[in-house]
Each structure stands twice: as C-alpha cells, then as structure tokens.
Design a protein around this motif. Structure first.
Motif, PDB file in Angstrom:
ATOM      1  N   ALA A  89      35.934  32.025  44.018  1.00 48.54           N
ATOM      2  CA  ALA A  89      36.689  31.555  44.091  1.00 48.54           C
ATOM      3  C   ALA A  89      36.364  31.967  45.072  1.00 48.54           C
ATOM      4  N   THR A  90      37.090  30.801  45.994  1.00 48.51           N
ATOM      5  CA  THR A  90      37.556  30.376  47.439  1.00 48.51           C
ATOM      6  C   THR A  90      38.838  30.537  47.545  1.00 48.51           C
ATOM      7  N   ILE A  91      39.330  31.392  48.456  1.00 53.36           N
ATOM      8  CA  ILE A  91      40.664  32.308  48.563  1.00 53.36           C
ATOM      9  C   ILE A  91      41.445  32.110  50.161  1.00 53.36           C
ATOM     10  N   ARG A  92      42.629  31.180  50.134  1.00 56.51           N
ATOM     11  CA  ARG A  92      42.872  30.537  51.651  1.00 56.51           C
ATOM     12  C   ARG A  92      43.830  32.488  52.474  1.00 56.51           C
ATOM     13  N   ALA A  93      43.540  32.105  53.684  1.00 50.53           N
ATOM     14  CA  ALA A  93      44.405  32.850  54.194  1.00 50.53           C
ATOM     15  C   ALA A  93      45.893  33.202  53.910  1.00 50.53           C
ATOM     16  N   ASN A  94      45.974  31.477  54.410  1.00 49.02           N
ATOM     17  CA  ASN A  94      47.631  31.470  54.539  1.00 49.02           C
ATOM     18  C   ASN A  94      47.310  30.576  53.597  1.00 49.02           C
ATOM     19  N   THR A  98      43.664  36.877  44.305  1.00 48.03           N
ATOM     20  CA  THR A  98      43.034  38.683  45.202  1.00 48.03           C
ATOM     21  C   THR A  98      41.189  37.671  43.837  1.00 48.03           C
ATOM     22  N   PRO A  99      39.947  37.854  43.981  1.00 48.58           N
ATOM     23  CA  PRO A  99      39.078  37.407  43.249  1.00 48.58           C
ATOM     24  C   PRO A  99      39.281  38.021  41.733  1.00 48.58           C
ATOM     25  N   GLN A 100      39.742  39.176  41.965  1.00 43.92           N
ATOM     26  CA  GLN A 100      39.393  39.678  40.155  1.00 43.92           C
ATOM     27  C   GLN A 100      40.693  39.154  39.220  1.00 43.92           C
ATOM     28  N   GLY A 101      42.070  37.933  40.263  1.00 44.93           N
ATOM     29  CA  GLY A 101      43.555  37.847  39.923  1.00 44.93           C
ATOM     30  C   GLY A 101      42.798  36.226  39.930  1.00 44.93           C
ATOM     31  N   CYS A 157      39.102  35.327  38.242  1.00 41.24           N
ATOM     32  CA  CYS A 157      38.101  35.307  37.917  1.00 41.24           C
ATOM     33  C   CYS A 157      38.274  36.592  36.631  1.00 41.24           C
ATOM     34  N   GLY A 158      39.213  37.306  36.584  1.00 38.15           N
ATOM     35  CA  GLY A 158      38.870  37.864  35.792  1.00 38.15           C
ATOM     36  C   GLY A 158      38.903  39.957  35.911  1.00 38.15           C
ATOM     37  N   LYS A 159      39.929  40.845  35.739  1.00 42.41           N
ATOM     38  CA  LYS A 159      39.953  41.952  36.058  1.00 42.41           C
ATOM     39  C   LYS A 159      38.106  42.603  35.579  1.00 42.41           C
ATOM     40  N   ALA A 160      37.596  42.039  34.757  1.00 41.63           N
ATOM     41  CA  ALA A 160      36.253  42.634  34.181  1.00 41.63           C
ATOM     42  C   ALA A 160      35.496  42.162  35.777  1.00 41.63           C
ATOM     43  N   TYR A 161      35.489  41.522  36.421  1.00 43.23           N
ATOM     44  CA  TYR A 161      34.608  40.729  37.272  1.00 43.23           C
ATOM     45  C   TYR A 161      35.089  41.437  38.240  1.00 43.23           C
ATOM     46  N   LYS A 162      33.851  42.302  39.503  1.00 44.25           N
ATOM     47  CA  LYS A 162      33.601  43.285  40.154  1.00 44.25           C
ATOM     48  C   LYS A 162      32.606  42.653  41.364  1.00 44.25           C
ATOM     49  N   THR A 163      34.093  42.017  42.513  1.00 46.69           N
ATOM     50  CA  THR A 163      33.754  41.477  43.694  1.00 46.69           C
ATOM     51  C   THR A 163      32.130  42.228  44.627  1.00 46.69           C
ATOM     52  N   VAL A 164      31.490  41.286  44.516  1.00 47.40           N
ATOM     53  CA  VAL A 164      29.810  42.151  44.626  1.00 47.40           C
ATOM     54  C   VAL A 164      29.456  41.024  46.215  1.00 47.40           C
ATOM     55  N   ASN A 165      30.079  39.767  46.531  1.00 50.30           N
ATOM     56  CA  ASN A 165      29.453  39.349  48.219  1.00 50.30           C
ATOM     57  C   ASN A 165      30.844  38.741  48.124  1.00 50.30           C
ATOM     58  N   VAL A 198      34.977  31.913  55.052  1.00 48.09           N
ATOM     59  CA  VAL A 198      35.063  30.336  55.669  1.00 48.09           C
ATOM     60  C   VAL A 198      36.281  30.067  56.703  1.00 48.09           C
ATOM     61  N   GLY A 199      35.282  30.199  58.248  1.00 47.02           N
ATOM     62  CA  GLY A 199      36.054  29.790  59.361  1.00 47.02           C
ATOM     63  C   GLY A 199      37.004  31.210  59.569  1.00 47.02           C
ATOM     64  N   SER A 200      38.133  30.622  60.388  1.00 44.96           N
ATOM     65  CA  SER A 200      39.431  31.414  59.939  1.00 44.96           C
ATOM     66  C   SER A 200      40.485  30.947  58.135  1.00 44.96           C
ATOM     67  N   LEU A 201      40.137  30.658  57.772  1.00 45.09           N
ATOM     68  CA  LEU A 201      40.846  29.533  56.404  1.00 45.09           C
ATOM     69  C   LEU A 201      41.016  30.089  55.420  1.00 45.09           C
ATOM     70  N   GLY A 202      39.977  31.519  55.330  1.00 44.41           N
ATOM     71  CA  GLY A 202      39.311  32.121  53.890  1.00 44.41           C
ATOM     72  C   GLY A 202      38.700  33.280  53.681  1.00 44.41           C
ATOM     73  N   THR A 203      38.053  32.841  52.101  1.00 42.23           N
ATOM     74  CA  THR A 203      37.280  33.862  52.281  1.00 42.23           C
ATOM     75  C   THR A 203      36.383  33.256  50.779  1.00 42.23           C
ATOM     76  N   VAL A 204      35.410  33.186  51.309  1.00 40.89           N
ATOM     77  CA  VAL A 204      34.460  32.678  49.336  1.00 40.89           C
ATOM     78  C   VAL A 204      33.903  33.468  48.875  1.00 40.89           C
ATOM     79  N   TYR A 205      34.688  34.629  47.660  1.00 44.67           N
ATOM     80  CA  TYR A 205      34.505  35.911  47.184  1.00 44.67           C
ATOM     81  C   TYR A 205      33.369  34.955  45.546  1.00 44.67           C
ATOM     82  N   LEU A 206      31.282  35.697  45.797  1.00 48.94           N
ATOM     83  CA  LEU A 206      30.981  35.944  44.683  1.00 48.94           C
ATOM     84  C   LEU A 206      31.578  37.570  43.930  1.00 48.94           C
ATOM     85  N   THR A 207      32.084  37.303  42.386  1.00 49.24           N
ATOM     86  CA  THR A 207      31.480  38.157  41.566  1.00 49.24           C
ATOM     87  C   THR A 207      31.120  38.170  40.460  1.00 49.24           C
ATOM     88  N   TYR A 208      31.143  39.445  40.476  1.00 47.04           N
ATOM     89  CA  TYR A 208      30.163  39.739  39.407  1.00 47.04           C
ATOM     90  C   TYR A 208      30.675  40.594  37.631  1.00 47.04           C
TER      91      TYR A 208
END
Length: 149
Positions: free
Chosen positions: A72-77, A35-38, A40-48, A52-62
C-alpha cells in the motif's frame, strides 16, 4: 482497482514501475489516519517500507497465515486526489498485482502469494517513484531506487 496478472502482464508491470500512464483505476480513496493494516488487513504485519520523498510511504506487509504479501502507498498528507500507485511482483512465480489511479490518501491494497520468495515492490505519489527489488529474502540483497520526474 486491484489487478492480478501472470507472465502476460510483465510489460504492464514494467510500465507501472517506471511511471507510465497505464490506467488500472481512477477512483479516489479517502480515509483519515490510514495505516498499512487498515488498507491490507489486521493480519498483515509491516515487514518493510520505503519513503516516497516527503509525500508518503510505500509499505510491504505480510500475512504468515496465508503466505500473502500486500503493498500500500499511503500519503503523508491526504487531500486533493493525486496520481498514485502501488505494485508488487514475485519474480520466481511471475505473479504481480498493482493499483494505479487518482487517490486522496492511499493506493492499494495489492496482494500476491510470496511465502518463501523474494519480492519486488514499490509505488508512486505524483511525480516521485520508488522501487525495491528482490527484498525480504535471504538470498539476494535488496536494491532501492527513487526517481523524481
């Protein structure tokens, strides 16, 4: 490997953003149910986020306590290591951070101080590159791009 640079590294950021083979690290990361919090850290909340196509997602946290953003860029699989990246840039301060290499499940974390500033950020998985310019600020409208190479 996390990299933090200032104005002298803008060229390297540009190369990373457009998918050049700038090597920041080549270690593989593996973690189920990432997860993005895993990352970046528990204190970071996903803000956007941006797919990345169907391959995954880039998360912006704050983190509102310390004023830092994390990407963090996290793969779907998760699976066999693939070329991946995550980066964040604060145009107003010329600070940026990035992570690039072959990873099994995620790239990052990449942290910069961003309280009160617009941020540009993105990442890649294999041959799909995404970027979001001037986001999470009231003054400018964000611009998203996806490129498959």
């Amino acid at each position: 490997m996390r990299i933090v640079r200032n104005a002298a590294a803008v060229g390297a950021l540009t190369a990373l953003a457009v998918g050049s083979t700038v090597a920041f690290g080549a270690t593989a990361s593996a973690a189920p149910n990432v997860t993005p919090q895993g990352v970046c850290g528990k204190a970071y909340k996903t803000v956007n986020s941006v797919p990345v196509g169907s391959l995954g997602t880039v998360y912006l946290t704050y983190n509102s306590t310390n004023g830092k953003n994390c990407v963090a860029t996290i793969r779907a699989n998760p699976g066999t290591a693939k070329q991946m990246s995550a980066y964040i840039y604060v145009p107003a301060t010329d600070e940026w951070a990035g992570d690039d290499g072959n990873f099994t499940s995620y790239a990052g974390p990449a942290y910069v101080y961003g309280k009160g500033y617009c941020v540009s950020w993105g990442g890649s998985i294999a041959n799909v590159y995404v970027s979001v310019e001037n986001s999470n600020c009231a003054a400018l409208k964000e611009r998203r791009t996806t490129e498959i190479r």
